[in-house]
Scaffold this motif. Structure first.
Motif, short mmCIF file in Angstrom:
data_model
loop_
_atom_site.label_atom_id
_atom_site.label_comp_id
_atom_site.label_asym_id
_atom_site.label_seq_id
_atom_site.Cartn_x
_atom_site.Cartn_y
_atom_site.Cartn_z
N THR A 1 0.85 -1.19 0.00
CA THR A 1 0.00 0.00 0.00
C THR A 1 0.89 1.24 0.00
N CYS A 2 0.39 2.32 -0.59
CA CYS A 2 1.14 3.58 -0.60
C CYS A 2 1.35 4.09 0.82
N ARG A 3 0.42 3.80 1.69
CA ARG A 3 0.56 4.25 3.08
C ARG A 3 1.82 3.69 3.73
N ASP A 4 2.24 2.52 3.27
CA ASP A 4 3.47 1.93 3.80
C ASP A 4 4.68 2.82 3.53
N ASP B 1 0.02 9.85 1.57
CA ASP B 1 -1.40 10.01 1.87
C ASP B 1 -2.19 9.56 0.65
N CYS B 2 -2.33 8.25 0.50
CA CYS B 2 -2.91 7.68 -0.71
C CYS B 2 -3.47 6.32 -0.34
N SER B 3 -4.64 6.00 -0.88
CA SER B 3 -5.29 4.75 -0.49
C SER B 3 -4.98 3.61 -1.45
N PHE B 4 -4.01 3.82 -2.35
CA PHE B 4 -3.66 2.77 -3.30
C PHE B 4 -3.16 1.52 -2.60
N LYS B 5 -3.71 0.39 -2.99
CA LYS B 5 -3.14 -0.87 -2.53
C LYS B 5 -3.19 -1.87 -3.65
N THR B 6 -2.22 -2.76 -3.65
CA THR B 6 -2.17 -3.76 -4.70
C THR B 6 -1.64 -5.06 -4.13
N HIS C 1 1.26 3.15 -11.19
CA HIS C 1 0.50 3.99 -10.27
C HIS C 1 1.27 5.26 -9.93
#
Ligand SMILES: [Zn+2]
Length: 56
Positions: free
Chosen positions: A5-8, A12-17, A32
């Motif tokens: 996840t971008c949060r990692d 400040d982004c909710s992207f996860k893959t 992304h």
């Protein structure tokens, strides 16, 4: 299964893959980062952080 996840990265982004391999995740994250974060080129520092943040 690998998850990212971008949060990692502290963004400040909710992207996860998720994917089956690290390189699959990197490819998705590069797409992304280019389109959403305006980062067409990832620095070695960012790549290192992504690899460290991958959850297996
Ligand atoms: Zn993001």
């Amino acid at each position: 299964m690998v998850a990212f996840t971008c949060r990692d990265l502290g963004m400040d982004c909710s992207f996860k893959t998720t994917g089956t391999t690290d390189s699959e995740i990197m490819k998705k994250f590069i797409d992304h980062a280019e389109s959403v974060h305006n980062m067409p080129v990832l620095t070695a520092d960012v790549i290192f952080k992504v690899k460290t943040a991958l959850k297996k």
